[in-house]
Motif scaffolding. Structure first.
Motif, PDB file in Angstrom:
ATOM      1  N   HIS A 127       1.718  -6.892  -3.174  1.00 45.47           N
ATOM      2  CA  HIS A 127       2.026  -5.998  -2.055  1.00 45.47           C
ATOM      3  C   HIS A 127       2.276  -4.570  -2.556  1.00 45.47           C
TER       4      HIS A 127
ATOM      5  N   PHE B 190      -1.043  -2.971  -3.366  1.00 46.89           N
ATOM      6  CA  PHE B 190      -1.804  -2.592  -2.170  1.00 46.89           C
ATOM      7  C   PHE B 190      -1.303  -1.259  -1.614  1.00 46.89           C
TER       8      PHE B 190
ATOM      9  N   LEU C 180      -3.211   2.412  -1.348  1.00 43.21           N
ATOM     10  CA  LEU C 180      -3.382   3.197  -0.122  1.00 43.21           C
ATOM     11  C   LEU C 180      -3.049   4.664  -0.384  1.00 43.21           C
TER      12      LEU C 180
ATOM     13  N   ALA D 245       2.977  -4.425  10.048  1.00 48.21           N
ATOM     14  CA  ALA D 245       2.897  -3.610   8.836  1.00 48.21           C
ATOM     15  C   ALA D 245       4.118  -2.747   8.583  1.00 48.21           C
TER      16      ALA D 245
ATOM     17  N   ALA E 106      -5.508  -0.180   8.114  1.00 54.55           N
ATOM     18  CA  ALA E 106      -5.433  -0.545   6.690  1.00 54.55           C
ATOM     19  C   ALA E 106      -4.845  -1.939   6.526  1.00 54.55           C
ATOM     20  N   TRP E 107      -3.803  -2.247   7.282  1.00 52.21           N
ATOM     21  CA  TRP E 107      -3.154  -3.552   7.160  1.00 52.21           C
ATOM     22  C   TRP E 107      -3.904  -4.652   7.893  1.00 52.21           C
TER      23      TRP E 107
ATOM     24  N   SER F 194      -7.183  -4.877   7.466  1.00 48.51           N
ATOM     25  CA  SER F 194      -8.397  -5.063   6.669  1.00 48.51           C
ATOM     26  C   SER F 194      -8.325  -6.378   5.883  1.00 48.51           C
TER      27      SER F 194
ATOM     28  N   GLU G  61      -8.675  -6.835   2.817  1.00 48.42           N
ATOM     29  CA  GLU G  61      -8.040  -6.646   1.514  1.00 48.42           C
ATOM     30  C   GLU G  61      -6.505  -6.653   1.595  1.00 48.42           C
ATOM     31  N   ALA G  62      -5.975  -6.513   2.795  1.00 42.85           N
ATOM     32  CA  ALA G  62      -4.526  -6.368   2.945  1.00 42.85           C
ATOM     33  C   ALA G  62      -3.814  -7.709   2.794  1.00 42.85           C
TER      34      ALA G  62
END
Length: 370
Positions: free
Chosen positions: A94, A97, A101, A277, A293-294, A296, A298-299
């Motif tokens: 986390h 990530f 960003l 998020a 972003a959260w 996605s 990948e998140a």
């Protein structure tokens, strides 16, 4: 006005002119709403006890005997421990990530010390805030997250009514059995922390439970309520009034940033998305680069409260400090698509009531003059 369906028990019991509760984080909105005939409720969870004391005195000076309330968040589920223990519970995945960003999107370091972290001493502070509320004997205490049953006797002794916000029928049943004065039935349509059941599915469940368990309690419909038609529909479902929040951000009195007010005006219904998020709990807000972003692939999955706020405190502070508008979205319910302009809180109330009356007249077969 004995036969007026818009003159509900909420109006009669609290001395309000209209069955509207205006929830906002700006004390100017609260004063304006109460003075216009509604009931203003100030969201004060982020205030210190001294700030809360000052705000209550300020509001009292401006509204006199008109009703108003204070809302605090006292979560029932909360990861506890000292700060070091909590930090150790945040996985490296986390942290990587969030660092990515900031790096990949060239988000600069914050100018100020991050303030978004939820204090592990939340309960201690909430207790002190509650003492301030009891001392001032304000008309209404609303528990925005968690049942107020544990302090209800003290509130009643001080002449304060206890309101509880719920998102499920079983929560309403528990609070009704405990004797809570008003149930705020908040559907998943709502802005901010929200559940999964739609407002107009939840409200009839709660009003029927109220009628069976504690008929003297009131029920407010909350979540996505931004029009007079919503008010009429809520009353038709057995509610005694409505509780709304999103619409007050787009008022002249609100301290919401102008760009955020404009986002509310420009948003359509599907722009109000739900994300964990920021706080670790589902929050509905206007879509932004942050929510995307959260969302996605990948998140990682957001962490529970208060770990997620601790994880994202730095980047959120950077977004605020540098006014990264594309990364910021105000809390907003699905009714945001009905907000068309920025106007005074008083005008919002009058417009809501005019539309609600027109809707009631139409239902009763009365001619509506256009």
């Amino acid at each position: 006005m004995a036969g007026d369906p818009l003159r509900t028990r909420l109006c009669e019991e609290y001395g309000a002119e209209f069955p509207i509760v205006a929830f906002a984080h700006t004390k100017d909105v609260i004063a304006a709403a109460s003075n216009a005939g509604a009931i203003g409720v100030l969201g004060a969870s982020s205030s210190t006890p001294d700030e809360l004391d000052s705000d209550i005195r300020w509001i009292k000076e401006r509204v006199g005997d008109r009703p108003f309330g204070i809302d605090l968040i006292i979560p029932a589920s909360f990861v506890q421990g000292n700060l070091e223990d909590l930090e150790a519970m945040i996985p490296q995945e986390h942290r990587d990530f969030v660092d990515g960003l900031m790096r990949d999107n060239e988000i600069p370091e914050p100018r100020n010390e991050p303030s978004g972290t939820i204090d592990p001493g939340l309960f201690e502070r909430a207790q002190k805030q509650l003492e301030v509320i009891i001392e001032h004997q304000i008309p209404i205490f609303a528990s925005g997250l968690g049942s107020p049953a544990f302090i209800m006797d003290r509130l009643h002794d001080a002449g304060t009514k206890a309101w509880g916000l719920i998102g499920l029928r079983r929560q309403a049943v528990r609070e009704l059995e405990a004797g809570v004065d008003t149930i705020i039935a908040q559907g998943g349509d709502s802005g901010g922390h929200s559940g999964r059941i739609g407002t107009f599915s939840l409200v009839p469940e709660v009003t029927m439970a109220r009628d069976q368990i504690r008929p003297e309690s009131l029920v407010l419909a909350a979540g996505g309520v931004t029009t007079g038609r919503h008010i009429a529909a809520a009353i038709a479902l057995g509610a005694d009034g409505i509780w709304c929040g999103t619409i007050w951000q787009a008022t002249n009195e609100s301290e919401t940033e102008m760009y955020a007010k404009q986002k509310l005006v420009d948003a359509v219904i599907e722009d109000a998305v739900q994300s964990r998020a920021t706080s670790g709990k589902p929050v509905r807000q206007v879509r932004s680069k942050w929510t995307e972003a959260w969302d996605s692939p990948e998140a990682p999955d957001p962490l529970p409260m208060p770990l997620q706020p601790m994880l994202v405190a730095k980047i959120k502070q950077s977004i605020d400090d540098h006014h990264l508008e594309d990364w910021s979205g105000p809390a907003a319910g699905q009714g945001v698509g009905h907000i068309k302009s920025i106007k005074p809180a008083r005008q919002v109330i009058f417009d809501l009531m005019e539309e609600a009356q027109d809707t009631m007249d139409r239902l009763q077969g009365s001619p509506v003059v256009v």
